[in-house]
Motif scaffolding. Structure first.
Motif, PDB file in Angstrom:
ATOM      1  N   GLY A 210       0.797  -1.216   0.000  1.00  0.00           N
ATOM      2  CA  GLY A 210       0.000   0.000   0.000  1.00  0.00           C
ATOM      3  C   GLY A 210       0.828   1.263   0.000  1.00  0.00           C
ATOM      4  N   GLU A 211       2.134   1.115   0.165  1.00  0.00           N
ATOM      5  CA  GLU A 211       3.051   2.248   0.184  1.00  0.00           C
ATOM      6  C   GLU A 211       2.524   3.342   1.112  1.00  0.00           C
ATOM      7  OE1 GLU A 211       3.807   3.135  -3.940  1.00  0.00           O
ATOM      8  OE2 GLU A 211       4.193   1.028  -4.363  1.00  0.00           O
ATOM      9  N   ALA A 212       2.637   4.601   0.751  1.00  0.00           N
ATOM     10  CA  ALA A 212       2.209   5.694   1.630  1.00  0.00           C
ATOM     11  C   ALA A 212       0.697   5.864   1.669  1.00  0.00           C
ATOM     12  CB  ALA A 212       2.866   6.998   1.184  1.00  0.00           C
ATOM     13  N   VAL A 213      -0.003   5.345   0.661  1.00  0.00           N
ATOM     14  CA  VAL A 213      -1.457   5.538   0.585  1.00  0.00           C
ATOM     15  C   VAL A 213      -2.199   4.593   1.527  1.00  0.00           C
ATOM     16  CG1 VAL A 213      -3.444   5.504  -0.961  1.00  0.00           C
ATOM     17  CG2 VAL A 213      -1.258   6.358  -1.780  1.00  0.00           C
ATOM     18  N   LEU A 214      -1.750   3.353   1.596  1.00  0.00           N
ATOM     19  CA  LEU A 214      -2.343   2.354   2.491  1.00  0.00           C
ATOM     20  C   LEU A 214      -1.215   1.695   3.295  1.00  0.00           C
ATOM     21  CD1 LEU A 214      -4.811   0.729  -0.071  1.00  0.00           C
ATOM     22  CD2 LEU A 214      -5.425   2.219   1.832  1.00  0.00           C
ATOM     23  N   PRO A 215      -0.642   2.418   4.252  1.00  0.00           N
ATOM     24  CA  PRO A 215       0.505   1.900   4.996  1.00  0.00           C
ATOM     25  C   PRO A 215       0.177   0.574   5.684  1.00  0.00           C
ATOM     26  CG  PRO A 215      -0.004   4.164   5.661  1.00  0.00           C
ATOM     27  CD  PRO A 215      -1.075   3.710   4.725  1.00  0.00           C
ATOM     28  N   GLY A 216       1.128  -0.342   5.633  1.00  0.00           N
ATOM     29  CA  GLY A 216       0.953  -1.625   6.298  1.00  0.00           C
ATOM     30  C   GLY A 216       0.336  -2.703   5.428  1.00  0.00           C
ATOM     31  N   LEU A 217      -0.267  -2.324   4.309  1.00  0.00           N
ATOM     32  CA  LEU A 217      -0.865  -3.320   3.425  1.00  0.00           C
ATOM     33  C   LEU A 217       0.227  -4.008   2.622  1.00  0.00           C
ATOM     34  CD1 LEU A 217      -3.471  -4.551   2.128  1.00  0.00           C
ATOM     35  CD2 LEU A 217      -3.097  -2.923   0.302  1.00  0.00           C
TER      36      LEU A 217
END
Length: 85
Positions: A64-71
């Motif tokens: 998820g990179e910066a948009v969905l952190p942790g994904l």
């Protein structure tokens, strides 16, 4: 105002040029990331406002990179449900 993230799943009738144009419009309107899933080729195209388009295969991991952190999920997991039904 668009959401920061969008997911498109290609169907056999989708024209790539139209999908790409729609994706570029979304990013130009302020979207950050678009994932285009292609069930036929089992690839994920990652379009980003900040980076070059990336193509992920079954062996890669989608994050998820910066948009969905942790994904973080293996690309193959996005398509394996098809063969288990």
């Amino acid at each position: 105002h668009p959401t920061r993230h969008q997911v498109e799943v290609l169907s056999p009738s989708d024209a790539w040029v139209e999908v790409e144009a729609k994706t570029r419009e979304y990013l130009a309107a302020g979207g950050r990331v678009v994932w285009v899933l292609n069930p036929e080729s089992q690839r994920v195209y990652v379009f980003s406002a900040e980076a070059e388009t990336r193509v992920l295969t079954r062996e890669d991991t989608l994050t998820g990179e910066a948009v969905l952190p942790g994904l973080s999920t293996p690309v193959k997991a996005l398509f394996d449900w098809q063969s288990s039904s």
